[in-house]
Design an enzyme around this catalytic site. Structure first.
Site, PDB file in Angstrom:
ATOM      1  N   TYR A   1      -4.631  46.280  13.310  1.00  0.00           N
ATOM      2  CA  TYR A   1      -3.607  47.265  12.965  1.00  0.00           C
ATOM      3  C   TYR A   1      -2.443  46.613  12.249  1.00  0.00           C
ATOM      4  O   TYR A   1      -2.328  45.391  12.191  1.00  0.00           O
ATOM      5  CB  TYR A   1      -3.139  48.002  14.228  1.00  0.00           C
TER       6      TYR A   1
ATOM      7  N   ARG B   1      -1.139  40.629   5.270  1.00  0.00           N
ATOM      8  CA  ARG B   1      -1.576  40.282   6.631  1.00  0.00           C
ATOM      9  C   ARG B   1      -2.762  41.144   7.052  1.00  0.00           C
ATOM     10  O   ARG B   1      -3.678  40.669   7.723  1.00  0.00           O
ATOM     11  CB  ARG B   1      -0.424  40.409   7.621  1.00  0.00           C
TER      12      ARG B   1
ATOM     13  N   GLU C   1       5.543  33.267  21.768  1.00  0.00           N
ATOM     14  CA  GLU C   1       6.239  34.396  21.127  1.00  0.00           C
ATOM     15  C   GLU C   1       6.527  35.433  22.203  1.00  0.00           C
ATOM     16  O   GLU C   1       6.207  35.233  23.382  1.00  0.00           O
ATOM     17  CB  GLU C   1       5.377  34.997  20.002  1.00  0.00           C
TER      18      GLU C   1
ATOM     19  N   LYS D   1      -4.044  40.360  14.150  1.00  0.00           N
ATOM     20  CA  LYS D   1      -3.338  41.522  14.708  1.00  0.00           C
ATOM     21  C   LYS D   1      -4.364  42.540  15.208  1.00  0.00           C
ATOM     22  O   LYS D   1      -4.571  43.592  14.604  1.00  0.00           O
ATOM     23  CB  LYS D   1      -2.393  42.122  13.660  1.00  0.00           C
TER      24      LYS D   1
ATOM     25  N   ARG E   1     -23.378  51.741  21.619  1.00  0.00           N
ATOM     26  CA  ARG E   1     -22.756  50.549  22.182  1.00  0.00           C
ATOM     27  C   ARG E   1     -23.679  49.337  22.053  1.00  0.00           C
ATOM     28  O   ARG E   1     -24.795  49.327  22.576  1.00  0.00           O
ATOM     29  CB  ARG E   1     -22.397  50.783  23.652  1.00  0.00           C
TER      30      ARG E   1
HETATM   31  N1  PDD Z   1       4.251  44.060  16.944  1.00  0.00           N
HETATM   32  N2  PDD Z   1       4.129  39.057  17.715  1.00  0.00           N
HETATM   33  C1  PDD Z   1       3.372  40.037  18.237  1.00  0.00           C
HETATM   34  C2  PDD Z   1       2.445  39.702  19.358  1.00  0.00           C
HETATM   35  C3  PDD Z   1       3.473  41.348  17.726  1.00  0.00           C
HETATM   36  O1  PDD Z   1       2.709  42.328  18.254  1.00  0.00           O
HETATM   37  C4  PDD Z   1       4.382  41.620  16.673  1.00  0.00           C
HETATM   38  C5  PDD Z   1       4.524  42.997  16.085  1.00  0.00           C
HETATM   39  C6  PDD Z   1       5.161  40.568  16.173  1.00  0.00           C
HETATM   40  C7  PDD Z   1       6.140  40.769  15.047  1.00  0.00           C
HETATM   41  O2  PDD Z   1       5.464  40.977  13.816  1.00  0.00           O
HETATM   42  P1  PDD Z   1       6.149  41.824  12.638  1.00  0.00           P
HETATM   43  O3  PDD Z   1       7.460  41.168  12.354  1.00  0.00           O
HETATM   44  O4  PDD Z   1       5.185  41.698  11.524  1.00  0.00           O
HETATM   45  O5  PDD Z   1       6.308  43.208  13.157  1.00  0.00           O
HETATM   46  C8  PDD Z   1       4.992  39.283  16.710  1.00  0.00           C
HETATM   47  C9  PDD Z   1       4.261  45.407  16.403  1.00  0.00           C
HETATM   48  C10 PDD Z   1       5.587  45.820  15.872  1.00  0.00           C
HETATM   49  C11 PDD Z   1       3.708  46.353  17.464  1.00  0.00           C
HETATM   50  O6  PDD Z   1       2.711  45.975  18.058  1.00  0.00           O
HETATM   51  O7  PDD Z   1       4.232  47.450  17.653  1.00  0.00           O
END
Ligand code: PDD
Length: 284
Positions: free
Chosen positions: A32, A51, A179, A147, A99
């Site tokens: 996503y 990304r 993070e 992601k 599945r």
């Molecule tokens: N989350 N680290 C993780 C684990 C994240 O899920 C996100 C973003 C970030 C920051 O990435 P960016 O600056 O590209 O948004 C770092 C999104 C916003 C979410 O899951 O809602």
């Protein structure tokens, strides 16, 4: 009622239905993106697309929509939903199959979903108040740089933070902060260096992180991409998070210890303003 995009069509959200056999539902086999919207326009769309392409590649997913089509869908949703401030969420899963752990043949149809969500970004109370966070072990899988929609541990960690009266959690692996649960983690040292963990498979390459690093360099501030501990963060002058849904929020308390004087710090406030100026300059 919102309009959402599902596999080539714009439909009312109540009519947007996905099969119980969708691999996103069964295996979290999907990726996503979340792109911020300001003044009805997208912030750093092309960086999110880059990304997205990387996540697709790592997961061997082949999306047939090109940049112009994806941009048009994002913009159409913003217009139809009259979104001024908030985000566009986009998800691509490996489609509907019986599945089976193995991937279906290349070219099998994917499931593509986009929707908008209104959210106060510029005037958020957390930006003024700052966040309290707790440290938790980073128990996620080994590819946190992709992601994926597999966000269960982030949910568990946020729940645990809430149960302890905190706003969020920072994750610690082998003694070092990777993070936040859904954001990148930064500290500012006593001699003014802006510090964040270097990129690896252990963390997401945040788009906001990348843009902020560019701004830090542009304004001749010192940047250190390196590992640091919760103890160093607690003793730092300032701390903050970055993400598309928060931009930059100060972190004022870590595991019950105030960071600096326990209030949002001046450099964090300046960096948030620099980032907002950047976002307003690049919206498209
Ligand atoms: N989350 N680290 C993780 C684990 C994240 O899920 C996100 C973003 C970030 C920051 O990435 P960016 O600056 O590209 O948004 C770092 C999104 C916003 C979410 O899951 O809602």
């Amino acid at each position: 009622m919102r309009t959402v995009y599902l596999n080539g069509e714009f439909v009312p959200e109540s009519e947007a239905k996905i099969s119980v056999f969708d691999r996103g539902f069964m295996f979290a086999d999907g990726i996503y993106e979340v792109t911020a919207v300001l003044q009805g326009r997208l912030v750093d769309f092309d960086l999110h697309l880059a990304r997205l392409a990387r996540s697709l590649g790592e997961m061997a997913l082949q999306l047939s929509l090109d940049r112009e089509q994806l941009l048009a869908i994002h913009q159409e949703l913003i217009t139809r939903n009259q979104l001024q401030e908030g985000l566009v969420y986009m998800q691509v899963s490996r489609g509907v199959q019986d599945r089976n752990f193995l991937y279906p043949p290349v070219g099998s149809p994917l499931t593509v979903v986009l929707y908008t969500q209104a959210k106060v970004v510029l005037d958020s109370p957390l930006a003024k108040r700052g966040m309290s966070i707790i440290g938790l072990p980073d128990l996620r899988w080994g590819r946190s740089d992709i992601k994926t929609t597999q966000l269960l541990y982030a949910c568990m960690a946020k729940e645990q933070a809430r149960a302890q009266g905190a706003d969020d959690a920072w994750l610690v692996k082998d003694g070092w902060i990777t993070e936040g649960t859904s954001n990148n983690a930064f500290i500012i040292t006593h001699d003014g260096a802006v510090v964040t963990r270097e990129l690896s498979r252990a963390l997401l390459p945040g788009i906001t992180r990348g843009a902020l690093i560019a701004l830090v360099k542009e304004h001749d501030l010192r940047l250190e991409e390196r590992a640091y501990t919760l103890e160093e963060a607690q003793g730092a002058t300032e701390a903050f998070i970055t993400s598309s849904t928060s931009f930059i929020y100060p972190v004022v308390n870590i595991d019950g210890h105030p960071v600096g004087d326990g209030k949002p710090g001046p450099l964090t406030r300046r960096l948030r303003q620099l980032y907002i100026d950047h976002a307003l300059a690049v919206i498209a």
